[in-house]
Enzyme design. Sequence first.
Site, short mmCIF file in Angstrom:
data_model
loop_
_atom_site.label_atom_id
_atom_site.label_comp_id
_atom_site.label_asym_id
_atom_site.label_seq_id
_atom_site.Cartn_x
_atom_site.Cartn_y
_atom_site.Cartn_z
N LYS A 60 0.62 -1.18 0.36
CA LYS A 60 0.34 0.09 -0.21
C LYS A 60 1.04 1.06 0.19
CE LYS A 60 -3.68 -2.49 -0.35
NZ LYS A 60 -3.78 -3.05 -1.05
N ASP A 63 3.34 7.20 -0.17
CA ASP A 63 4.29 8.62 0.37
C ASP A 63 5.54 9.27 -0.29
OD1 ASP A 63 5.10 9.47 2.28
OD2 ASP A 63 3.86 7.82 3.72
N THR A 67 10.27 7.14 2.24
CA THR A 67 9.20 6.71 3.18
C THR A 67 8.87 5.34 2.78
OG1 THR A 67 8.90 8.08 4.54
CG2 THR A 67 7.41 6.39 4.51
#
Length: 218
Positions: A60, A63, A67
């Site tokens: 998922k 970002d 990260t």
Amino acid sequence: MDSRIIIALDQLVDQNTLITLSQLVPKVKIGLPIILQYGKDEIKRVLSRANFSEIILDLKLADIGSTMVNVIKAVSDLGDSVIAHAFIGYENALDELKKYANEKNKKIYLLAAMSHPGWFLDIELIYNVIERTQPFGLVAPATRPSVIRKLRNSFPNNVIISPGIGYQGALPGTAICSGADYEIVGRSIYLSKEPIAMIEKINEEMVKRIEQCKASET
Ligand code: BMP
């Protein structure tokens, strides 16, 4: 015809079932829920005797680049490929992910549009991101065949994998008829009391629908 199903494992099945499933379908998508629930080492153990040709990590990712790279670093030895959202854009996001993935020999799939009714972004908005990132593959919704057709026309060389079959309402084979290469199936398989029989049934239905749509094209 070889199976075009990708199993989405968001809930774990036992190791023997997984071994048999891996003899029936080519690829598996490992979901974040099972990595969080069982930990990387247990997932690795369960996968170790299965024979999937590709293990896709669905972490998922949406970002900034740094990260996302840290997330992948933590679990990268689990799989061959990673999925990231396209809507996050290229600079300092997908460019850094792509660089890291290239260094580590991981393939990237960009999630171009989602399968649930609440998705509202125009597919054209992310064409430029796809062109710049040059991913191996795209994720596109089986519940929106017109979106798959548009992506297939614009990106003829990308592998398109498509969720939304079964629990989300799309019928097996519909995404492939619209131009996808594989259909992702999760709950219909892992929540079934007989996952092996279920996969065979979905496979048969998929083959039948693909034959019908091919016949209607000629
Ligand atoms: P299911 O067949 O149980 O609906 O599972 C579909 C899988 O595809 C889930 O892992 C889900 O997180 C994922 N998925 C989706 O359903 N729609 C999207 O647009 C993108 C996804 O990654």
